[in-house]
Enzyme design. Structure first.
Site, PDB file in Angstrom:
ATOM      1  N   TYR A  95      64.957  46.645  17.818  1.00  0.00           N
ATOM      2  CA  TYR A  95      63.586  46.120  17.889  1.00  0.00           C
ATOM      3  C   TYR A  95      63.235  45.433  19.207  1.00  0.00           C
ATOM      4  O   TYR A  95      62.093  45.014  19.391  1.00  0.00           O
ATOM      5  CB  TYR A  95      63.347  45.156  16.712  1.00  0.00           C
ATOM      6  CG  TYR A  95      63.508  45.846  15.369  1.00  0.00           C
ATOM      7  CD1 TYR A  95      62.650  46.900  15.006  1.00  0.00           C
ATOM      8  CD2 TYR A  95      64.507  45.483  14.485  1.00  0.00           C
ATOM      9  CE1 TYR A  95      62.802  47.552  13.798  1.00  0.00           C
ATOM     10  CE2 TYR A  95      64.659  46.124  13.261  1.00  0.00           C
ATOM     11  CZ  TYR A  95      63.808  47.158  12.924  1.00  0.00           C
ATOM     12  OH  TYR A  95      63.952  47.809  11.723  1.00  0.00           O
ATOM     13  N   HIS A 140      54.718  50.801  14.402  1.00  0.00           N
ATOM     14  CA  HIS A 140      56.123  50.391  14.258  1.00  0.00           C
ATOM     15  C   HIS A 140      56.736  50.261  15.646  1.00  0.00           C
ATOM     16  O   HIS A 140      56.418  51.040  16.554  1.00  0.00           O
ATOM     17  CB  HIS A 140      56.939  51.432  13.476  1.00  0.00           C
ATOM     18  CG  HIS A 140      56.432  51.649  12.098  1.00  0.00           C
ATOM     19  ND1 HIS A 140      56.708  50.799  11.058  1.00  0.00           N
ATOM     20  CD2 HIS A 140      55.630  52.625  11.592  1.00  0.00           C
ATOM     21  CE1 HIS A 140      56.101  51.237   9.962  1.00  0.00           C
ATOM     22  NE2 HIS A 140      55.435  52.344  10.263  1.00  0.00           N
ATOM     23  N   SER A 195      60.054  50.638  16.210  1.00  0.00           N
ATOM     24  CA  SER A 195      61.059  51.703  16.333  1.00  0.00           C
ATOM     25  C   SER A 195      60.455  53.051  15.942  1.00  0.00           C
ATOM     26  O   SER A 195      59.401  53.097  15.279  1.00  0.00           O
ATOM     27  CB  SER A 195      62.264  51.391  15.436  1.00  0.00           C
ATOM     28  OG  SER A 195      61.876  51.368  14.070  1.00  0.00           O
ATOM     29  N   ARG A 225      63.540  55.924   5.921  1.00  0.00           N
ATOM     30  CA  ARG A 225      62.444  55.399   6.749  1.00  0.00           C
ATOM     31  C   ARG A 225      61.453  56.491   7.138  1.00  0.00           C
ATOM     32  O   ARG A 225      60.418  56.217   7.745  1.00  0.00           O
ATOM     33  CB  ARG A 225      62.983  54.720   8.008  1.00  0.00           C
ATOM     34  CG  ARG A 225      63.769  53.462   7.730  1.00  0.00           C
ATOM     35  CD  ARG A 225      64.175  52.755   9.017  1.00  0.00           C
ATOM     36  NE  ARG A 225      65.351  51.948   8.804  1.00  0.00           N
ATOM     37  CZ  ARG A 225      65.349  50.690   8.344  1.00  0.00           C
ATOM     38  NH1 ARG A 225      64.217  50.087   8.098  1.00  0.00           N
ATOM     39  NH2 ARG A 225      66.468  50.033   8.156  1.00  0.00           N
TER      40      ARG A 225
END
Ligand code: DQA
Length: 145
Positions: free
Chosen positions: A23, A100, A102, A111
């Site tokens: 992140y 997001h 990532s 995910r």
């Protein structure tokens, strides 16, 4: 001046020290500043929120119509689990950009599914903190349409 609501879900308050290899090291406060700066460029007034509580996030979405012209949302873990949040987003009738840090499609299979995507006009992911800048620019375009 058009107003946007930027919603951040669970664990994003830990940015800076949370899995920096995924992140990055930018804190949520710094992302907030970056969003306000980008919003100003587009003549938008940005409100930034973070909650670890699914119900609180749903309440925020429910209260957005009439107060805001668009939503940018990083629902974090709830992205992949929350039908209730998706329903709230579908009901709010506002332009929505999903964001997001990532690239969720490069990560674990669980995910790859996003309930938020069913309600969002588009998704920006994988550019770290910069994803938010791109998301603010995207919501600005949607609002102007
Ligand atoms: C995230 C990706 C999600 O899968 C994860 O649960 C997060 C952060 C991102 O910004 O990359 O908490 O939304």
């Amino acid at each position: 001046m058009a107003k946007i609501l930027i919603i951040n879900g669970p664990n994003l308050n830990l940015l800076g020290k949370r899995q920096p290899e995924i992140y990055g090291t930018t804190t949520l406060d710094q992302i907030n500043e970056l969003c306000i700066e980008e919003a100003k460029k587009h003549s938008l007034d940005a409100t930034f929120a973070q909650s670890n509580d699914e119900a609180e996030i749903i309440d925020l979405v429910q209260s957005a119509p009439g107060k805001y012209n668009g939503i940018v949302i990083n629902a974090a873990g709830y992205t992949h689990t929350s039908v209730a949040l998706m329903d709230a987003l579908l009901a709010c009738n506002l332009p929505i950009v999903e964001v997001h840090l990532s690239n969720i499609y490069k990560r674990e299979e669980f995910r790859h599914k996003s309930y938020v995507s069913r309600a969002a006009s588009g998704i920006i992911c994988g550019f770290g903190a910069e994803s938010y800048r791109l998301a603010v620019a995207a919501i600005s375009n949607l609002i102007k349409k």
